[in-house]
Design a protein around this motif. Structure first.
Motif, PDB file in Angstrom:
ATOM      1  N   TYR A 456       0.860  -1.191   0.000  1.00  0.00           N
ATOM      2  CA  TYR A 456       0.000   0.000   0.000  1.00  0.00           C
ATOM      3  C   TYR A 456       0.891   1.234   0.000  1.00  0.00           C
ATOM      4  N   ILE A 457       0.704   2.106  -0.972  1.00  0.00           N
ATOM      5  CA  ILE A 457       1.531   3.306  -1.075  1.00  0.00           C
ATOM      6  C   ILE A 457       0.620   4.517  -1.120  1.00  0.00           C
ATOM      7  N   LYS A 458       0.835   5.440  -0.173  1.00  0.00           N
ATOM      8  CA  LYS A 458       0.011   6.654  -0.172  1.00  0.00           C
ATOM      9  C   LYS A 458       0.523   7.589  -1.246  1.00  0.00           C
ATOM     10  N   GLY A 459      -0.306   7.875  -2.197  1.00  0.00           N
ATOM     11  CA  GLY A 459       0.108   8.765  -3.288  1.00  0.00           C
ATOM     12  C   GLY A 459      -0.726   8.484  -4.507  1.00  0.00           C
ATOM     13  N   MET A 460      -0.678   9.393  -5.455  1.00  0.00           N
ATOM     14  CA  MET A 460      -1.489   9.215  -6.650  1.00  0.00           C
ATOM     15  C   MET A 460      -0.611   8.874  -7.844  1.00  0.00           C
ATOM     16  N   VAL A 461      -1.210   8.137  -8.749  1.00  0.00           N
ATOM     17  CA  VAL A 461      -0.518   7.806  -9.986  1.00  0.00           C
ATOM     18  C   VAL A 461      -0.655   8.986 -10.938  1.00  0.00           C
ATOM     19  N   GLY A 462       0.486   9.450 -11.449  1.00  0.00           N
ATOM     20  CA  GLY A 462       0.455  10.612 -12.334  1.00  0.00           C
ATOM     21  C   GLY A 462       0.217  10.231 -13.776  1.00  0.00           C
ATOM     22  N   LYS A 463       0.917   9.180 -14.223  1.00  0.00           N
ATOM     23  CA  LYS A 463       0.796   8.822 -15.634  1.00  0.00           C
ATOM     24  C   LYS A 463       1.001   7.324 -15.833  1.00  0.00           C
ATOM     25  N   VAL A 464       0.232   6.795 -16.756  1.00  0.00           N
ATOM     26  CA  VAL A 464       0.362   5.386 -17.130  1.00  0.00           C
ATOM     27  C   VAL A 464       0.701   5.358 -18.608  1.00  0.00           C
ATOM     28  N   THR A 465       1.849   4.743 -18.962  1.00  0.00           N
ATOM     29  CA  THR A 465       2.259   4.717 -20.380  1.00  0.00           C
ATOM     30  C   THR A 465       2.491   3.283 -20.829  1.00  0.00           C
ATOM     31  N   PRO A 466       1.767   2.837 -21.859  1.00  0.00           N
ATOM     32  CA  PRO A 466       2.024   1.514 -22.413  1.00  0.00           C
ATOM     33  C   PRO A 466       3.384   1.511 -23.114  1.00  0.00           C
ATOM     34  N   LYS A 467       4.182   0.455 -22.878  1.00  0.00           N
ATOM     35  CA  LYS A 467       5.499   0.400 -23.503  1.00  0.00           C
ATOM     36  C   LYS A 467       5.498  -0.622 -24.623  1.00  0.00           C
ATOM     37  N   SER A 468       6.554  -0.549 -25.472  1.00  0.00           N
ATOM     38  CA  SER A 468       6.591  -1.421 -26.654  1.00  0.00           C
ATOM     39  C   SER A 468       6.794  -2.885 -26.270  1.00  0.00           C
ATOM     40  N   ASP A 469       7.434  -3.135 -25.088  1.00  0.00           N
ATOM     41  CA  ASP A 469       7.671  -4.530 -24.696  1.00  0.00           C
ATOM     42  C   ASP A 469       6.466  -5.154 -23.997  1.00  0.00           C
ATOM     43  N   GLY A 470       5.333  -4.461 -24.019  1.00  0.00           N
ATOM     44  CA  GLY A 470       4.123  -5.041 -23.429  1.00  0.00           C
ATOM     45  C   GLY A 470       3.931  -4.647 -21.982  1.00  0.00           C
ATOM     46  N   LYS A 471       4.978  -4.072 -21.366  1.00  0.00           N
ATOM     47  CA  LYS A 471       4.832  -3.620 -19.980  1.00  0.00           C
ATOM     48  C   LYS A 471       4.085  -2.277 -19.959  1.00  0.00           C
ATOM     49  N   ILE A 472       3.641  -1.911 -18.781  1.00  0.00           N
ATOM     50  CA  ILE A 472       2.975  -0.624 -18.635  1.00  0.00           C
ATOM     51  C   ILE A 472       3.774   0.183 -17.613  1.00  0.00           C
ATOM     52  N   GLY A 473       4.278   1.331 -18.051  1.00  0.00           N
ATOM     53  CA  GLY A 473       5.034   2.180 -17.139  1.00  0.00           C
ATOM     54  C   GLY A 473       4.095   2.978 -16.265  1.00  0.00           C
ATOM     55  N   VAL A 474       4.267   2.857 -14.954  1.00  0.00           N
ATOM     56  CA  VAL A 474       3.415   3.606 -14.032  1.00  0.00           C
ATOM     57  C   VAL A 474       4.295   4.592 -13.282  1.00  0.00           C
ATOM     58  N   GLN A 475       3.937   5.862 -13.411  1.00  0.00           N
ATOM     59  CA  GLN A 475       4.699   6.907 -12.758  1.00  0.00           C
ATOM     60  C   GLN A 475       3.858   7.425 -11.611  1.00  0.00           C
ATOM     61  N   ALA A 476       4.443   7.386 -10.401  1.00  0.00           N
ATOM     62  CA  ALA A 476       3.618   7.761  -9.254  1.00  0.00           C
ATOM     63  C   ALA A 476       4.489   8.415  -8.204  1.00  0.00           C
ATOM     64  N   SER A 477       3.843   9.011  -7.223  1.00  0.00           N
ATOM     65  CA  SER A 477       4.609   9.608  -6.144  1.00  0.00           C
ATOM     66  C   SER A 477       4.232   8.919  -4.843  1.00  0.00           C
ATOM     67  N   ASP A 478       5.254   8.727  -4.010  1.00  0.00           N
ATOM     68  CA  ASP A 478       5.008   8.190  -2.669  1.00  0.00           C
ATOM     69  C   ASP A 478       5.010   9.391  -1.731  1.00  0.00           C
ATOM     70  N   LEU A 479       3.867   9.739  -1.219  1.00  0.00           N
ATOM     71  CA  LEU A 479       3.758  10.975  -0.440  1.00  0.00           C
ATOM     72  C   LEU A 479       4.454  10.856   0.906  1.00  0.00           C
ATOM     73  N   LEU A 480       4.560   9.651   1.457  1.00  0.00           N
ATOM     74  CA  LEU A 480       5.134   9.510   2.800  1.00  0.00           C
ATOM     75  C   LEU A 480       6.659   9.599   2.764  1.00  0.00           C
ATOM     76  N   SER A 481       7.282   9.005   1.729  1.00  0.00           N
ATOM     77  CA  SER A 481       8.743   9.112   1.650  1.00  0.00           C
ATOM     78  C   SER A 481       9.156  10.210   0.689  1.00  0.00           C
ATOM     79  N   ASN A 482       8.164  10.881   0.101  1.00  0.00           N
ATOM     80  CA  ASN A 482       8.416  11.966  -0.836  1.00  0.00           C
ATOM     81  C   ASN A 482       9.351  11.540  -1.969  1.00  0.00           C
ATOM     82  N   GLU A 483       9.033  10.418  -2.593  1.00  0.00           N
ATOM     83  CA  GLU A 483       9.846   9.906  -3.689  1.00  0.00           C
ATOM     84  C   GLU A 483       8.997   9.754  -4.927  1.00  0.00           C
TER      85      GLU A 483
END
Lengths: 663, 148
Positions: A456-483
């Protein structure tokens, strides 16, 4: 001139502390028509009421004015007292000298002066009061439940249990609603179908319950105890009475490329279909948008294979009309559309799914037979990211301002089920807050975190990008560790906000019930009348009134049933006698009043009038149905000739009050 | 119109309140002991749409200095659509009053829910002050109606 009695209440010191009660009684005693003016400590007490009753008899009063608290508080008390003394209850008027005088003013002189003016206004009004009698209107002992989800089914079963007939109108070909699509239920993880389908069968077999599936409410007329409802039974091109639900037509149908709504479009069905194996009623339906016979007149396979001859390509929509005493709204919810959420790439990537789609993917009767596979390449996902509050708790115009309430719990359920079944899967949940108020809910969530190691990570997902290798890149922030976090996921699951069904708003207009800005039905009182709408005889059940989980929905369904049964048990109900009436001699039949009436209470009749030259003339005049009229008075102002007036709040009464105040 | 000892002008304000929202809101401001001036006298009507523009003109004719009409918030009308009629009718009445040269601030339509006791009191305080600043209503008052 009426003989009027004035009774001024001290209300202990509530009124007497800031209003000179004796001076008020003295001043009002000199008003024209007043034959007795008294004050008393507590007018609403037994002895206070007796004082009023005795005065009515002794002085032969034709009108009573009580200067006391708000009429919203004790109007009925004094009306009953007057009635028991033989005076028509509508000859009682209240001057509100507590809430609107003594409690808000401090200066005794001015407050007393105001109290006298309010008393004078009430006296002026009561002079013009007329005796009114309440009409009794019979109650049709049959209820209508709109919506056949778990809320509607529960309500219908409870009403049927009490021995009343109930009709369920469901717009889909089967009852069951959203719960039928769900795999497991939190927090006990029992299978939704195992607890729902017996209830569906029970509803279909109950002798008091009639199910109108694939039908919609077309029109509602009438009022509490006596609604007339038109139901459109949409053409399903299959004779319901003949179809046995054998399913041969669905197997043989050559058109197999229709997105399957029940599986959220994740697989296909045939053009003639039965939504799912346990559907109730288990009857096939032909989808006219895809059926080649209905579109081009070429095919007809289903009618050839049907051994009972149930297929009828010429079937038309039918409209049936039924009478009901009570209506329960159970129209439920839908997940919102994600068109405005490009950042989650829902429309671009098939492996970004909503939670309801995940339910189908994990369901044994779903497209993959219960094995969790990625929709794109049918491989097993190893990293799954859940995004909470997609469209919920949004302060922008894109989403909904409210909390959808159920998402925290079903996400914990999904995460737990996936970790249980596939321990090699990493599960991440991004949340704003985890909200788990409910019996055994927080324990359930903690189990997901502690026992099943869901991240469980407190924070919101900023962007979801489908990649060419079939993976999905998820960009998010962890509000508690500020990362900033970057996760390569195989699947992304969006906990989408829920909104009321689209049919709810037109239905609310038909039922003349109120809705809030989010299109949820508004209850009559947020705390004390949570299952009634403000319109008498219309009750609310389930998520049409606000986001709810299954236990709450069932509780509200039963509560709505109890309220409906309470109404159906009565043989007749008393109507409000303060209704509009038209002076036929003045009415010119212009239709202005009919246009503004929200209840359709006004109709036109041709009436014969005797003219001065002894001939007769027939004119069209307005006629108000007092049982339908709710007494708002919109028509009285719309009437250009002043023919329309409202009993209890007539033009002359309000004018008299204005005059008394302004004197 | 009244003038008290310290010669401060005391306007007479007539408030029409709908039974379901605003009258309940007025009761709530009483329950919460929120003060507003004694100048305001409330008349209860079933719905704001019951208020005929004639009632407002009558109040002015009889010497009221300000008239305020309170109803449920748009969309919350107990009778579904009553306050929408009110809104349209009053827009027309107000433009007629403008044409007659009656100060715009003497009349007002306000939406007060049953939960807004504080708003009711604040509105009445503010409206009374606004009318007090305008002074007595001389243009529409019919002197023949004035009490001797």
């Amino acid at each position: 001139m009426q003989r009027i009695g004035v009774f001024v209440c001290h209300c202990g010191t509530n009124i007497a502390a800031t209003v000179d009660v004796k001076a008020v009684a003295e001043a009002l005693g000199h008003e024209p028509g007043v034959v007795i003016s008294q004050d008393y400590q507590y007018m609403c007490s037994e002895s206070g009421q007796n004082l009023v009753k005795d005065a009515i008899k002794e002085h032969d009063l034709g009108g009573v004015v009580i200067c006391s608290c708000s009429p919203r508080m004790h109007e009925n008390t004094f009306r009953k007292a007057a009635a028991s003394a033989g005076l028509n209850p509508y000859l009682v008027e209240i001057a509100n000298i507590r809430e609107q005088c003594s409690w808000i003013h401090k200066d005794i002189a001015t407050a007393t002066e105001k109290a006298i003016i309010l008393g004078k206004a009430a006296i002026a009004k009561v002079h013009l009061n007329t005796p009114l009698t309440s009409m009794e209107s019979p109650v049709v002992k049959r209820a209508l439940v709109i919506g056949g989800g778990i809320a509607g089914i529960q309500t219908a079963l409870d009403i049927a249990e009490a021995g009343f007939d109930v009709d369920i109108v469901e717009k889909q070909p089967t009852i069951g609603g959203k719960m039928a699509q769900i795999d497991k239920t939190f927090p006990t993880l029992d299978c939704a179908a195992c607890i729902l389908t017996p209830k569906m069968v029970e509803a279909s077999q109950n002798e008091h319950i009639t199910i109108h599936s694939f039908s919609e409410v077309e029109d509602v007329k009438g009022f509490v105890g006596n609604f007339t409802v038109k139901i459109r039974k949409k053409a399903r091109y299959v004779d319901e009475t003949k179809c046995t639900g054998c399913g041969l037509c669905t197997e043989k149908c050559p058109m197999k490329k229709v997105p399957n709504e029940f599986n959220m479009g994740l697989d296909n069905r045939s053009a003639v279909y039965i939504p799912f194996a346990q559907a109730v009623p288990k009857v096939a339906t032909i989808d006219p948008n895809y059926c080649m016979m209905l579109k081009n007149g070429k095919c007809g396979v289903c009618s050839k294979v049907c051994s009972v001859g149930a297929i009828d390509y010429k079937q038309q929509d039918r409209i049936i009309e039924e009478k009901y005493g009570a209506i329960v709204v159970a129209t439920g919810f839908n997940p919102i559309k994600l068109d405005k959420y490009d950042e989650f790439a829902y429309n671009q990537c098939p492996d970004v799914v909503t939670s309801l789609e995940l339910e189908r993917l994990m369901n044994a009767a779903g497209p993959n037979g219960g094995t969790l596979l990625r929709p794109s390449d049918k491989t097993h996902p190893h990293t799954i990211v859940f995004v909470q509050c997609v469209g919920s708790r949004c302060d922008d115009s894109k989403g909904k301002p409210y909390c959808s309430k159920i998402c925290c719990m079903y996400t914990a359920k999904h995460a737990m089920l996936i970790r249980e079944k596939y321990p090699d899967t990493e599960v991440y949940v991004f949340y704003i807050d985890v909200r788990t108020p409910g019996k055994n809910f927080d324990e359930f969530y903690r189990r997901a975190v502690e026992q099943y190691n869901v991240h469980y990570i407190k924070g919101m997902v900023g962007k979801v990008t489908p990649k060419s290798d079939g993976k999905i890149g998820v960009q998010a922030s962890d509000l508690l560790s500020n990362e900033q976090l970057h996760i390569d996921a195989d699947m992304v699951v969006l906990a989408v906000a829920i909104e009321p069904d689209k049919t709810a708003r037109p239905l609310a207009t038909m039922l003349t019930t109120q809705m809030d800005t989010n299109d949820f039905f508004t209850e009559a009182h947020p705390k004390l009348r949570p299952v009634e709408s403000a319109t008498a005889g219309i009750f609310l059940s389930g998520a049409c009134q606000g986001p709810k989980d299954i236990p709450e929905t069932v509780a509200q369904g039963s509560a709505a049933a109890a309220k409906a049964i309470g109404l159906l048990c009565k043989n007749s109900i008393t109507c409000n006698p303060c209704t509009a009436h038209s002076n036929e001699l003045m009415c010119n039949g212009c239709s202005s009043c009919e246009k503004v009436c929200p209840y359709g209470a006004i109709t036109y009749i041709d009436k014969e009038f005797r003219m001065p030259d002894r001939t007769t003339a027939i004119r069209r005049v307005a006629s108000v149905n007092p049982a339908v009229c709710q007494g708002c008075g919109a028509c009285t102002v719309a009437c250009p000739s002043g023919a329309m007036d409202l009993s209890g709040f007539s033009n002359s009464q309000i004018m008299a009050e204005v005059d008394a105040i302004c004197k | 119109m009244q003038v008290n000892e310290n010669k401060e002008f005391q306007p007479l304000i007539v408030a029409f309140c709908c039974n379901w929202c605003s009258y309940a809101g007025a009761d709530l401001s009483g329950t919460n002991r929120l003060n507003y001036p004694t100048n305001v006298k409330i008349i209860r009507v079933p719905c704001s749409c019951r208020v005929n523009p004639m009632f407002i003109l009558r109040a002015f004719q009889r010497g009221a200095d300000g008239v305020i009409l309170c109803g449920c918030h748009p969309g919350d009308c107990h009778y579904t659509s009553g306050n929408y009629f009110t809104r349209r009718r009053m827009t027309l009445l107000f433009s007629m009053l403008d044409f007659l040269g009656i100060e715009r601030d003497r009349t007002r339509v306000e939406w007060v829910s049953a939960a807004e006791g504080a708003k009711f009191a604040a509105t009445m305080n503010e409206f009374t002050e606004a009318v007090r600043k305008l002074g007595p209503n001389r243009r529409l008052e019919d002197l023949r109606c004035r009490k001797q």
